[in-house]
Each structure stands twice: as C-alpha cells, then as structure tokens.
Write an enzyme that holds these catalytic residues in place. Structure first.
Site, short mmCIF file in Angstrom:
data_model
loop_
_atom_site.label_atom_id
_atom_site.label_comp_id
_atom_site.label_asym_id
_atom_site.label_seq_id
_atom_site.Cartn_x
_atom_site.Cartn_y
_atom_site.Cartn_z
N GLU A 190 -5.12 -2.39 14.01
CA GLU A 190 -5.67 -1.41 13.07
C GLU A 190 -6.99 -0.89 13.59
O GLU A 190 -7.81 -1.67 14.07
CB GLU A 190 -5.92 -2.01 11.68
CG GLU A 190 -4.71 -2.25 10.82
CD GLU A 190 -5.09 -2.81 9.45
OE1 GLU A 190 -6.20 -2.51 8.96
OE2 GLU A 190 -4.27 -3.53 8.88
N ASN A 204 -1.72 -10.90 8.52
CA ASN A 204 -2.72 -9.85 8.69
C ASN A 204 -4.02 -10.29 8.04
O ASN A 204 -4.06 -10.60 6.85
CB ASN A 204 -2.24 -8.55 8.02
CG ASN A 204 -3.30 -7.46 8.13
OD1 ASN A 204 -3.46 -6.84 9.17
ND2 ASN A 204 -4.05 -7.23 7.05
N GLU A 205 -5.06 -10.37 8.83
CA GLU A 205 -6.41 -10.61 8.34
C GLU A 205 -6.51 -11.78 7.35
O GLU A 205 -6.85 -11.61 6.18
CB GLU A 205 -6.97 -9.34 7.69
CG GLU A 205 -7.03 -8.15 8.62
CD GLU A 205 -7.65 -6.92 7.99
OE1 GLU A 205 -8.01 -6.97 6.78
OE2 GLU A 205 -7.79 -5.89 8.68
N TYR A 258 -13.16 -2.06 12.77
CA TYR A 258 -13.58 -0.79 12.20
C TYR A 258 -15.05 -0.46 12.45
O TYR A 258 -15.40 0.66 12.73
CB TYR A 258 -13.33 -0.77 10.69
CG TYR A 258 -11.86 -0.75 10.31
CD1 TYR A 258 -11.22 0.45 10.07
CD2 TYR A 258 -11.14 -1.93 10.19
CE1 TYR A 258 -9.87 0.48 9.71
CE2 TYR A 258 -9.80 -1.91 9.83
CZ TYR A 258 -9.17 -0.71 9.60
OH TYR A 258 -7.83 -0.67 9.27
N GLN A 265 0.79 -1.22 0.00
CA GLN A 265 0.00 0.00 0.00
C GLN A 265 0.83 1.28 0.00
O GLN A 265 0.32 2.33 -0.36
CB GLN A 265 -0.94 0.00 1.21
CG GLN A 265 -2.02 -1.07 1.12
CD GLN A 265 -2.95 -1.06 2.32
OE1 GLN A 265 -2.67 -1.68 3.33
NE2 GLN A 265 -4.06 -0.34 2.21
N ASN A 316 -7.88 -6.17 14.30
CA ASN A 316 -8.23 -5.08 13.38
C ASN A 316 -9.73 -4.93 13.40
O ASN A 316 -10.46 -5.87 13.08
CB ASN A 316 -7.78 -5.39 11.95
CG ASN A 316 -6.27 -5.36 11.78
OD1 ASN A 316 -5.54 -5.06 12.72
ND2 ASN A 316 -5.81 -5.66 10.58
N HIS A 335 1.10 -9.37 4.63
CA HIS A 335 -0.06 -8.48 4.49
C HIS A 335 -0.53 -8.56 3.04
O HIS A 335 -0.57 -7.56 2.32
CB HIS A 335 0.31 -7.05 4.89
CG HIS A 335 -0.87 -6.20 5.23
ND1 HIS A 335 -0.97 -5.48 6.41
CD2 HIS A 335 -2.01 -5.94 4.56
CE1 HIS A 335 -2.11 -4.80 6.43
NE2 HIS A 335 -2.76 -5.07 5.31
N ARG A 388 3.80 -0.09 13.18
CA ARG A 388 3.48 -1.39 12.59
C ARG A 388 3.59 -1.27 11.07
O ARG A 388 2.90 -0.45 10.45
CB ARG A 388 2.07 -1.83 12.98
CG ARG A 388 1.73 -3.17 12.36
CD ARG A 388 0.28 -3.59 12.57
NE ARG A 388 0.06 -4.80 11.79
CZ ARG A 388 -1.06 -5.07 11.12
NH1 ARG A 388 -2.07 -4.22 11.15
NH2 ARG A 388 -1.18 -6.18 10.43
N TRP A 391 -4.92 3.30 12.02
CA TRP A 391 -4.79 3.11 10.58
C TRP A 391 -5.38 4.32 9.88
O TRP A 391 -6.57 4.55 9.97
CB TRP A 391 -5.53 1.84 10.13
CG TRP A 391 -5.32 1.60 8.66
CD1 TRP A 391 -6.06 2.11 7.63
CD2 TRP A 391 -4.26 0.83 8.07
NE1 TRP A 391 -5.54 1.71 6.44
CE2 TRP A 391 -4.44 0.93 6.68
CE3 TRP A 391 -3.19 0.10 8.57
CZ2 TRP A 391 -3.58 0.30 5.78
CZ3 TRP A 391 -2.36 -0.53 7.68
CH2 TRP A 391 -2.55 -0.43 6.29
N GLU A 408 -5.63 1.81 -1.45
CA GLU A 408 -6.64 1.10 -0.67
C GLU A 408 -7.22 -0.07 -1.47
O GLU A 408 -8.41 -0.14 -1.78
CB GLU A 408 -7.74 2.08 -0.23
CG GLU A 408 -8.75 1.54 0.76
CD GLU A 408 -8.13 0.80 1.96
OE1 GLU A 408 -8.69 -0.23 2.36
OE2 GLU A 408 -7.09 1.27 2.47
N TRP A 409 -6.31 -0.99 -1.84
CA TRP A 409 -6.66 -2.25 -2.48
C TRP A 409 -7.57 -2.07 -3.69
O TRP A 409 -7.25 -1.28 -4.56
CB TRP A 409 -7.22 -3.21 -1.42
CG TRP A 409 -6.28 -3.35 -0.26
CD1 TRP A 409 -6.48 -2.93 1.02
CD2 TRP A 409 -4.95 -3.93 -0.26
NE1 TRP A 409 -5.37 -3.20 1.81
CE2 TRP A 409 -4.42 -3.81 1.04
CE3 TRP A 409 -4.17 -4.53 -1.25
CZ2 TRP A 409 -3.15 -4.28 1.38
CZ3 TRP A 409 -2.90 -4.99 -0.91
CH2 TRP A 409 -2.41 -4.86 0.39
#
Length: 496
Positions: free
Chosen positions: A400, A189-190, A334, A43, A332, A145, A100, A444, A451-452
C-alpha cells in the site's frame, strides 16, 4: 538513468529541493516488476448481510452510535460485491497486471469456523479471481484485513488464543479453494493497527481500550496465527500451487531530528523497532521480539508493580517455529515522523505509547493531505525501504502507498498525481541507487472507499465513487491516467 537538479524536476520544489535527496531520477524498474492497486473487503464490498455472510466486528462497530464519522457504515460501500466485473474493467483499462484484495473471513465462514462453510461466499471469490485471470490480472490475496467474525470476537477475538487454530482453518480453506490461481498470499494486513487501534485505543473495531496490556497479548496471538498459516501453506500447498506467503506490516519512517545527535538516532531506531520490529523481528530475524522492546517493557512493568513483563514470551519451540515464516516483506507506508528521545514514562495505567520513550512529530511545512496523520514526505519512503532491507533481508513488496484528499468531487487530483510521481520515484531510487530488493508497488487505492473510523470523509481512490448514488458509479481521476503511464513505461522515461 539520469538525475537533474533543474527546479522543473523536483516534484515538490518549494518544499523538497535537496539536489542529493530530492532530484528526480529517470529510469525504469527491473523487468517483471509488479504494478498493482489494492482494496480490502469491508471497505468496498458492501452486501454486509447478503448470501449467507456472517456479521463481522466492523459491521457491529459501525452500527454502534458515534463510532464512525457521520454515522457511516460499510453496509453498501462501493457495492463491489455486485460490481466486481466493473472494478476489474477499471484495472484492465489502467494496464494493471496485479490486484491486491482481501477475503472476508465471515463471508467464507460465517461464524468463523468450519462448522458453517458459505458456498455463496466461496463462489463470489472464485468468480472475482476468475474474472481477474480472464483479464490477465494476477490476484494478490490478503486473508485478514481487520474483519473478524463477530462470533469469534464475542469469545475474546485476538485476545483468545483459540483464534489461532480458527484462523488456520480459515486460511487452509482459502488455500484449497483459491490457491491454484493465487501466487501471492498475505496472512495479515497491518497487525499493528488491529492491536493498537482495535484493542488499545478503541478507535477501530472491536473498540477495546487496553493500551498497555491487551495490545501485547493480541499481537502475540497474531504472530503465532501467522506462523501457523504460513507453515500450513509451506507444508501442504506450496509444492502443489507454487505460490508465496508473507505478511504486510505498516509504519511511518522515523527520521532523527538531528542526525548528529546519538540520542535522536537511537530514538528513531527504537520507534521503528516498536512499530515494525514488534512483528518483523520474530518473523524475519530470530523468532523473538526486539531486545529494546523486551528490556524497556520488562523494566517498566516491574517499576509499575507488576510481577512479570506486559510483553509475553515465546517458548524456544515457538521461536523456532516463527522464525523465517515469510517469503517476502509486505510494506504499507505513507508518511514520516521526526524522532527524538523523551523522558522515561512510567505511566499508570501502563501505555504502549510511553513504553518506547520516544517523542515523534511531523513538520508543519510538509504538504498536508485529507487525513490528519498523513503528510507527504517522499524521501521517507526511500529511507524506510533501505531500513527494512538492511535489517530483514527479504524481498519487499510495497502493498500500500497512497494519499487522501477531502470528500469533494475532484477529478484533477493534483496532490495525488504529484504524490505518486514523487513516491514511486523514491522507490526507483531505492532500487537503483541503494540496491534495495523491491519487487512490486501497489497503489492505494483503486477506488474511493469506506475509510474506517473516518467513514467516507476521506478519499484515497484513483477512481471517484459517488456514494450518494445507489448505483455507486465510478469515474476515473487523472491520477489513474498518471499511474497507468508509469505502469506502461515501467518507470519514468524522459521526454525529449
């Protein structure tokens, strides 16, 4: 430590104003609490084909027509490969003591194997880590990631169990080269995102659409790869380097739509088990998947005419090997969903989405962000922290937490300022009022970045990055100052 029910002390008074739930809590975090910000390699780094780096699955995916919004790629991104010292200076200015970031597997091992070790890539991460330590900032390093070496992806990626050993080789070279200065390691990660969006819906790299079958095989291999890397660290490096290793899991909190309705309560629990428990139950509880997942997927598989469950099984030896392979729970988080029970779905072809028999949605009244999936629900974080704490009994690092805005030049980012004020306060409540063992909070993100699948259309950063300028200049937003104040005060000190 004090609360108030004055309207002035609700961060979102027009939406969240329950005096028991939403009133602001003044107080400070425990001594030694970790304050951090985060990024990930694909990213921010750019330099996608420089200095011997191999191609990753996201290089391939983003170069595929119509995969990413506006045709964006991470080829340059924030150009942090060349501007890492500037990024460290931003952290220093904010008073951060931890950072991180993730290592790009193909930057270290271009073809994903030890047959080709890229010394230039190792030098880059050594330089970054040394620059952090020079500025009294401690690295928190994520090994994976989402950027799989394309050579391994071509062999099946995470659906090929050979990748377990290849990941362990990669993890070990990172432990060897960087572990003397890295006290906190995150293996994955995730993994839910890798499994479901990468191999299930195809929204993310590698773009495979097998939502009812491959997602479970991929997760199975990721869990085993995590366990093997953890044991490698535990057996060979922990005593010498004195660090910790864990995994980061992601998910929304599920709030029963009607807490007095038993079916809604069970549905919310099932949703959380299918999201967090899928990975956390094997790692933190007993080496095996949650019973609700095993039962539902097995019964549906049989009804769908399959001879065995679509959810793979761990052997007894594997269960013993996987159980307890995390020194902390990386979280993580949100947003939040409402949950109710749904009619049993026997879809053809089978689908992960139908396996739990749960309906989820978000309240239209909750504040919107720059992402369609993210509505601001501060109290959900506190409830999620308690849920994780009660089930997995491990120290929690929030790895995150943040909010997006649309792609506009906005330095007075009021939504993000209110988001951090409210969400960090919910973390304080979880610690002080609920007794949850939270050790750190990571915002984050440090920078606006790639952003992907949304490309550069959504901005999560506390620093604005001008992606139209070849120099990629960074400009601090007001959220950076607000977060810096929270860090400096180690919480919320009421002004008299």
């Amino acid at each position: 430590m004090s609360t108030t029910d004055s309207k002035d002390d609700y961060v979102f008074p027009d939406v969240f104003n329950d005096p028991e739930r939403d009133a602001f809590l003044y107080g400070t975090f425990p001594e030694g609490f970790i304050w951090s910000s985060a990024t990930s390699s694909y990213q921010i780094e750019g330099a996608w084909n420089e200095d011997g780096k191999g191609v990753c699955n996201w290089d391939t995916f983003s170069h595929t027509k119509c995969s990413i919004q506006n045709g964006d790629t991470g080829d340059v991104a924030c150009d942090s490969y060349h501007k890492y010292k500037e990024d460290v200076a931003l952290m220093k200015a904010m008073g951060l003591k931890y950072y991180r970031f993730s290592i790009s597997w193909p930057r270290v091992l271009p073809d994903g194997t030890l047959n080709n070790v890229n010394e230039a890539g190792i030098a880059y991460y050594n330089n970054l880590i040394d620059e952090l330590r020079l500025n009294d900032i401690i690295p928190m390093v994520t090994l994976f990631h989402w950027d799989t070496p394309q050579t391994l992806e071509d062999l099946g990626g995470w659906d090929n169990e050979d990748i377990i050993d290849r990941f362990n080789d990669y993890a070990e070279i990172c432990f060897k080269k960087f572990g003397d200065r890295v006290p906190l390691w995150i293996t994955f990660n995730e993994p839910w995102i890798t499994s479901v969006k990468g191999y299930g819906t195809g929204e993310f790299a590698p773009g495979i659409k097998e939502i009812g079958t491959k997602v479970y095989r991929v997760s199975h291999n990721i869990i085993k790869a995590h366990a093997k890397a953890w044991h490698t660290y535990d057996d060979k490096y922990r005593k010498l380097q004195g660090g910790k290793a864990g995994i980061t899991l992601d998910g929304d909190f599920a709030e029963p739509f009607d807490r007095s309705n038993k079916a809604h309560v069970e549905a919310a629990e099932t949703f959380l088990q299918f999201k967090f428990g899928w990975f956390a139950h094997p790692i933190f509880v007993n080496g095996d998947y949650p019973e609700i997942m095993k039962t539902k997927i097995a019964s549906k598989s049989i009804a769908q005419g399959l001879g065995t469950s679509r959810l793979p099984e761990f052997s007894q030896e594997e269960k013993a090997y996987i159980k307890g392979t995390s020194d902390f729970f990386g979280l993580n988080a949100y947003t939040t969903q409402y949950a109710t029970d749904a009619t049993e779905g026997l879809s053809h072809p089978p689908s992960y989405w139908n396996d739990p028999d749960v309906k989820t949605w978000q309240d239209e009244g909750w504040p919107k962000s720059g992402s369609s999936w993210l509505r601001v629900v501060p109290w959900g974080l506190r409830r999620l922290l308690k849920w994780v704490n009660d089930r997995y009994h491990a120290p929690i690092y929030i790895t995150e937490n943040g909010v997006s805005t649309s792609d506009v030049f906005e330095l007075d980012d009021q939504l993000r300022q209110k988001f951090y004020q409210a969400y960090v306060n919910e973390v304080l409540k979880a610690i002080k009022l609920d007794g949850v063992d939270v050790r750190g909070y990571t915002a984050w993100s440090l920078l606006d970045n790639f952003e992907w699948a949304s490309g550069y259309s959504e901005r999560f950063g506390m620093h604005y990055v001008d992606f139209n300028d070849p120099e990629r200049p960074r400009t601090a937003k007001k959220s950076a100052s607000l977060y810096s104040k929270i860090v400096k005060e180690n919480g919320f000190v009421k002004e008299l």
